[in-house]
Design a protein around this motif. Structure first.
Motif, mmCIF file in Angstrom:
data_model
loop_
_atom_site.group_PDB
_atom_site.id
_atom_site.type_symbol
_atom_site.label_atom_id
_atom_site.label_comp_id
_atom_site.label_asym_id
_atom_site.label_seq_id
_atom_site.Cartn_x
_atom_site.Cartn_y
_atom_site.Cartn_z
ATOM 1 N N PHE A 100 0.829 -1.210 0.000
ATOM 2 C CA PHE A 100 0.000 0.000 0.000
ATOM 3 C C PHE A 100 0.866 1.264 0.000
ATOM 4 O O PHE A 100 1.821 1.369 0.769
ATOM 5 N N HIS A 101 0.499 2.195 -0.848
ATOM 6 C CA HIS A 101 1.208 3.487 -0.866
ATOM 7 C C HIS A 101 0.252 4.571 -1.336
ATOM 8 O O HIS A 101 -0.623 4.329 -2.158
ATOM 9 N N LEU A 102 0.454 5.729 -0.765
ATOM 10 C CA LEU A 102 -0.317 6.896 -1.176
ATOM 11 C C LEU A 102 0.620 7.821 -1.949
ATOM 12 O O LEU A 102 1.692 8.182 -1.450
ATOM 13 N N HIS A 103 0.219 8.162 -3.178
ATOM 14 C CA HIS A 103 0.994 9.125 -3.961
ATOM 15 C C HIS A 103 0.576 10.530 -3.544
ATOM 16 O O HIS A 103 -0.629 10.824 -3.471
ATOM 17 N N LEU A 104 1.531 11.389 -3.299
ATOM 18 C CA LEU A 104 1.260 12.824 -3.124
ATOM 19 C C LEU A 104 1.876 13.506 -4.342
ATOM 20 O O LEU A 104 3.104 13.479 -4.517
ATOM 21 N N ILE A 105 1.028 14.073 -5.183
ATOM 22 C CA ILE A 105 1.507 14.643 -6.456
ATOM 23 C C ILE A 105 1.209 16.142 -6.481
ATOM 24 O O ILE A 105 0.056 16.553 -6.658
ATOM 25 N N PRO A 106 2.251 16.959 -6.267
ATOM 26 C CA PRO A 106 2.044 18.415 -6.327
ATOM 27 C C PRO A 106 1.577 18.806 -7.724
ATOM 28 O O PRO A 106 2.091 18.285 -8.721
ATOM 29 N N ARG A 107 0.620 19.719 -7.803
ATOM 30 C CA ARG A 107 0.046 20.104 -9.094
ATOM 31 C C ARG A 107 0.247 21.582 -9.360
ATOM 32 O O ARG A 107 0.144 22.412 -8.463
#
Ligand code: 5GP
Ligand code: ZN
Length: 141
Positions: A100-107
């Protein structure tokens, strides 16, 4: 518990190096090797879980407790105008690593490298049908 041959367990265990941005007893956050946008970070529980279905409440709490602070740091560092939080679950949804992993993607803008296709089907469901769907899901909890 670590899982054999799991690349993220190895990263959590420091057997494989990573560009770490946060660590505590239960959680590790590190830069994704494939930076969709600058600062793209993965947040994982150190305890192995294949995906969200498999995640314990304790691991979920430990992971999510870190998210606001890491997100703020990413926003400040990158000057991002927004952020997508994403967890792919199952091959059909694009999951390629079964830990399990959560992506944090700055936009920054709509054409910065990340996109999700988001078709709406409002016209296909009546209010009664939505009520039935919600009730059926609720009954499983
Ligand atoms: P998924 O496709 O499962 O949602 O996301 C897995 C992510 O893990 C991908 O974006 C991929 O770039 C990243 N990844 C795969 N192997 C490694 C690795 O060894 N180190 C790091 N930092 N990221 C990895
Ligand atoms: Zn693992």
């Amino acid at each position: 518990m670590q899982k054999e041959n799991c690349i993220f367990c190895k990263i959590a265990n420091h057997e494989i190096p990573s560009h770490k941005v946060f660590e505590n007893e239960e959680v590790l956050a590190f830069l994704d090797l494939s930076q969709v946008t600058k600062g793209h970070t993965l947040v994982i529980p150190k305890q192995h879980a294949d995906n969200v279905y498999d995640l314990s409440s304790e691991s979920a709490q430990a992971v999510f407790a870190t998210i606001p602070e890491i997100s703020r740091a990413l926003q400040q560092e990158t000057g991002a105008a927004g952020m997508n939080l994403l967890s792919n679950t199952g091959k059909v949804a694009g999951q390629s690593v079964s830990h399990f992993h959560l992506h944090l993607i700055p936009r920054h803008d709509k054409h910065d490298g990340f996109g999700a296709k988001w078709e709406v089907h409002n016209e296909e469901y009546t209010a009664e049908e939505l009520a039935t769907i919600a009730e059926s899901i609720k009954n499983r909890l």
